[in-house]
Design a protein around this motif. Structure first.
Motif, PDB file in Angstrom:
ATOM      1  N   VAL A   9       1.164  -1.064   0.049  1.00 24.41           N
ATOM      2  CA  VAL A   9       0.055  -0.114  -0.095  1.00 24.41           C
ATOM      3  C   VAL A   9       0.601   1.430   0.016  1.00 24.41           C
ATOM      4  N   LEU A  10       1.322   2.079  -1.138  1.00 22.72           N
ATOM      5  CA  LEU A  10       1.386   2.928  -1.121  1.00 22.72           C
ATOM      6  C   LEU A  10       0.964   4.422  -1.137  1.00 22.72           C
ATOM      7  N   ILE A  11       1.196   5.391   0.346  1.00 23.27           N
ATOM      8  CA  ILE A  11       0.164   6.294   0.748  1.00 23.27           C
ATOM      9  C   ILE A  11       0.901   7.328   0.754  1.00 23.27           C
ATOM     10  N   LEU A  12       0.019   8.476  -0.565  1.00 20.96           N
ATOM     11  CA  LEU A  12      -0.116   9.602  -0.703  1.00 20.96           C
ATOM     12  C   LEU A  12       0.628  10.851   0.201  1.00 20.96           C
ATOM     13  N   THR A  13       1.630  10.823   1.163  1.00 19.79           N
ATOM     14  CA  THR A  13       2.055  11.413   1.996  1.00 19.79           C
ATOM     15  C   THR A  13       3.778  11.406   2.240  1.00 19.79           C
ATOM     16  N   GLY A  14       3.918  12.010   3.100  1.00 19.63           N
ATOM     17  CA  GLY A  14       5.534  12.104   2.860  1.00 19.63           C
ATOM     18  C   GLY A  14       6.374  11.444   1.427  1.00 19.63           C
ATOM     19  N   PHE A  15       7.818  11.115   1.255  1.00 15.13           N
ATOM     20  CA  PHE A  15       8.047  11.101  -0.570  1.00 15.13           C
ATOM     21  C   PHE A  15       7.292  11.498  -0.828  1.00 15.13           C
ATOM     22  N   SER A  16       6.005  10.062  -1.073  1.00 12.90           N
ATOM     23  CA  SER A  16       5.355  10.265  -2.069  1.00 12.90           C
ATOM     24  C   SER A  16       4.328  11.193  -2.430  1.00 12.90           C
ATOM     25  N   SER A  17       4.197  12.398  -1.071  1.00 12.26           N
ATOM     26  CA  SER A  17       3.406  13.894  -1.596  1.00 12.26           C
ATOM     27  C   SER A  17       3.985  14.306  -2.733  1.00 12.26           C
ATOM     28  N   HIS A  18       5.729  14.571  -2.893  1.00  9.87           N
ATOM     29  CA  HIS A  18       6.927  15.178  -3.885  1.00  9.87           C
ATOM     30  C   HIS A  18       7.137  14.203  -4.332  1.00  9.87           C
ATOM     31  N   ASN A  19       7.189  12.504  -5.200  1.00  6.99           N
ATOM     32  CA  ASN A  19       7.642  12.010  -6.081  1.00  6.99           C
ATOM     33  C   ASN A  19       6.350  11.081  -6.875  1.00  6.99           C
ATOM     34  N   ASP A  20       6.654  10.909  -7.792  1.00  5.15           N
ATOM     35  CA  ASP A  20       5.513   9.850  -8.449  1.00  5.15           C
ATOM     36  C   ASP A  20       6.598   8.093  -8.924  1.00  5.15           C
ATOM     37  N   PHE A  21       5.590   7.882  -7.129  1.00 10.76           N
ATOM     38  CA  PHE A  21       6.304   6.341  -7.494  1.00 10.76           C
ATOM     39  C   PHE A  21       5.416   5.530  -8.067  1.00 10.76           C
ATOM     40  N   SER A  22       4.483   5.465  -8.901  1.00 16.19           N
ATOM     41  CA  SER A  22       3.799   4.865  -9.876  1.00 16.19           C
ATOM     42  C   SER A  22       4.265   3.733 -10.291  1.00 16.19           C
ATOM     43  N   SER A  23       5.362   4.084 -11.130  1.00 17.38           N
ATOM     44  CA  SER A  23       6.013   2.802 -11.502  1.00 17.38           C
ATOM     45  C   SER A  23       6.889   1.673 -10.632  1.00 17.38           C
ATOM     46  N   GLU A  24       6.884   2.136  -9.540  1.00 13.06           N
ATOM     47  CA  GLU A  24       7.147   0.331  -9.144  1.00 13.06           C
ATOM     48  C   GLU A  24       5.651  -0.499  -8.369  1.00 13.06           C
ATOM     49  N   ARG A  25       4.792   0.136  -9.286  1.00 16.18           N
ATOM     50  CA  ARG A  25       2.924  -0.518  -9.189  1.00 16.18           C
ATOM     51  C   ARG A  25       2.925  -1.226  -7.875  1.00 16.18           C
ATOM     52  N   PRO A  26       2.638  -0.099  -6.704  1.00 15.56           N
ATOM     53  CA  PRO A  26       2.570  -0.935  -5.567  1.00 15.56           C
ATOM     54  C   PRO A  26       0.844  -1.160  -5.644  1.00 15.56           C
ATOM     55  N   ASP A  27       0.463  -2.370  -5.130  1.00 10.13           N
ATOM     56  CA  ASP A  27      -0.966  -3.486  -5.329  1.00 10.13           C
ATOM     57  C   ASP A  27      -2.266  -1.688  -5.202  1.00 10.13           C
ATOM     58  N   VAL A  28      -1.956  -1.279  -4.137  1.00  8.53           N
ATOM     59  CA  VAL A  28      -2.735  -0.228  -3.408  1.00  8.53           C
ATOM     60  C   VAL A  28      -2.298   0.786  -3.363  1.00  8.53           C
ATOM     61  N   VAL A  29      -3.219   2.175  -3.422  1.00 13.56           N
ATOM     62  CA  VAL A  29      -2.689   3.455  -3.823  1.00 13.56           C
ATOM     63  C   VAL A  29      -3.350   4.495  -3.019  1.00 13.56           C
ATOM     64  N   VAL A  30      -3.115   4.878  -1.961  1.00 11.16           N
ATOM     65  CA  VAL A  30      -4.309   5.809  -0.713  1.00 11.16           C
ATOM     66  C   VAL A  30      -3.728   7.249  -0.678  1.00 11.16           C
ATOM     67  N   SER A  31      -4.888   8.299  -0.625  1.00 17.26           N
ATOM     68  CA  SER A  31      -4.556   9.870  -0.846  1.00 17.26           C
ATOM     69  C   SER A  31      -4.298   9.722   0.817  1.00 17.26           C
ATOM     70  N   SER A  32      -4.529   8.949   1.994  1.00 18.27           N
ATOM     71  CA  SER A  32      -4.886   9.546   3.510  1.00 18.27           C
ATOM     72  C   SER A  32      -4.736   8.092   3.971  1.00 18.27           C
ATOM     73  N   LEU A  33      -4.406   8.042   5.597  1.00 20.21           N
ATOM     74  CA  LEU A  33      -4.902   6.996   6.344  1.00 20.21           C
ATOM     75  C   LEU A  33      -6.389   6.788   6.910  1.00 20.21           C
ATOM     76  N   GLN A  34      -6.838   7.811   5.965  1.00 22.72           N
ATOM     77  CA  GLN A  34      -8.761   7.681   6.343  1.00 22.72           C
ATOM     78  C   GLN A  34      -9.356   6.801   5.176  1.00 22.72           C
ATOM     79  N   GLU A  35      -8.783   7.290   3.538  1.00 25.00           N
ATOM     80  CA  GLU A  35      -9.098   6.029   2.585  1.00 25.00           C
ATOM     81  C   GLU A  35      -8.887   5.076   2.423  1.00 25.00           C
ATOM     82  N   LEU A  36      -7.765   4.967   3.976  1.00 21.70           N
ATOM     83  CA  LEU A  36      -7.510   3.735   4.375  1.00 21.70           C
ATOM     84  C   LEU A  36      -8.226   2.656   4.800  1.00 21.70           C
ATOM     85  N   GLU A  37      -8.510   3.603   6.030  1.00 21.56           N
ATOM     86  CA  GLU A  37      -9.396   2.758   7.170  1.00 21.56           C
ATOM     87  C   GLU A  37     -10.598   2.267   7.086  1.00 21.56           C
ATOM     88  N   ALA A  38     -10.909   3.215   5.643  1.00 19.22           N
ATOM     89  CA  ALA A  38     -11.997   2.688   4.895  1.00 19.22           C
ATOM     90  C   ALA A  38     -11.913   1.564   4.070  1.00 19.22           C
TER      91      ALA A  38
END
Length: 237
Positions: free
Chosen positions: A197-226
């Motif tokens: 699960v790649l969360i778009l905070t920290g390093f991911s808020s400033h870099n595009d890591f989509s090429s790493e092909r994470p299984d799940v991408v979430v914008s926040s921990l609230q989204e992951l909780e849902a």
């Protein structure tokens, strides 16, 4: 899924304000000029990963031409960082997510590439996370004392750290998902066969890591909780 392994910095905890403050305080103590936030972001998050990341890299850039001072300023920074636990701040939704996972009988591990375990221990206690995490491991627990070098070495140490966390939890890679904010989290998880699960905070808020092909991408921990509530992480990786 029976467990979850979380990165700490940038994933569960937001340390930007604290890092920025401690770097500038260290520079000031050594009679060097302050940096602005744009300089911090560029040299902390957007610096090419082949040449390293983190606070030391920021200090090296700020002290360009004064390389003899870097070690002293960095040591001052480390002491300041360890003494500013009050500036540590959880990402929004961190406690709610961890509590939900515990309610669902998940085992929770925190595996951070930060070195000094005593500082991270104090942060977990101060932020109320210590009672929710079954395992905490830092790079210090690996006995790996020198700075990380190449990309491959960074991933290899991340794999070791996560593997040890899984062992301590009594879980296999297929039983758990891994949550992180960086390319090395995703690469390490995939190497182990974990759901990532790649969360778009920290390093991911400033870099595009989509090429790493994470299984799940979430914008926040609230989204992951849902997603956890819906059972959306239980599918095959």
């Amino acid at each position: 899924m029976k467990g979850a392994i979380f990165d700490w910095d940038g994933t569960l905890v937001d340390i930007d304000e604290r890092e920025f403050y401690c770097i500038n305080q260290a520079l000031s103590i050594h009679n060097a000029g302050p940096i602005d936030h744009g300089f911090f972001v560029q040299n902390y998050y957007r610096r090419p990963f082949e040449v390293g990341t983190g606070p030391r890299m920021v200090l090296e850039a700020a002290l360009l031409g004064k390389t003899g001072k870097v070690d002293d300023v960095y040591e001052t920074y480390r002491k300041l960082f360890g003494g500013t636990i009050d500036k540590a701040k959880l990402q929004d939704g961190a406690l709610e997510l961890l509590r939900l996972l515990k309610e669902h009988s998940y085992k929770i591990g925190i595996a951070t590439m930060r070195f000094t375990r005593a500082v991270v221990d104090t942060e977990l206690e101060s932020l109320g996370v210590d009672s929710l995490a079954d395992v905490l491991l830092t790079r210090e627990d690996l006995g790996f004392k020198r700075a990380l070098g190449s990309l491959e070495e960074t991933v290899a140490q991340r794999v070791r750290l996560i593997s040890r966390a899984l062992d301590k939890l009594g879980l296999g890679p297929r039983d758990s998902f891994l949550v992180g904010d960086s390319w090395w989290d995703i690469r390490a998880g995939k190497h182990l066969g974990m759901r990532t699960v790649l969360i778009l905070t920290g390093f991911s808020s400033h870099n595009d890591f989509s090429s790493e092909r994470p299984d799940v991408v979430v914008s926040s921990l609230q989204e992951l909780e849902a997603m956890v509530r819906k059972g959306a992480l239980a599918g095959p990786s």
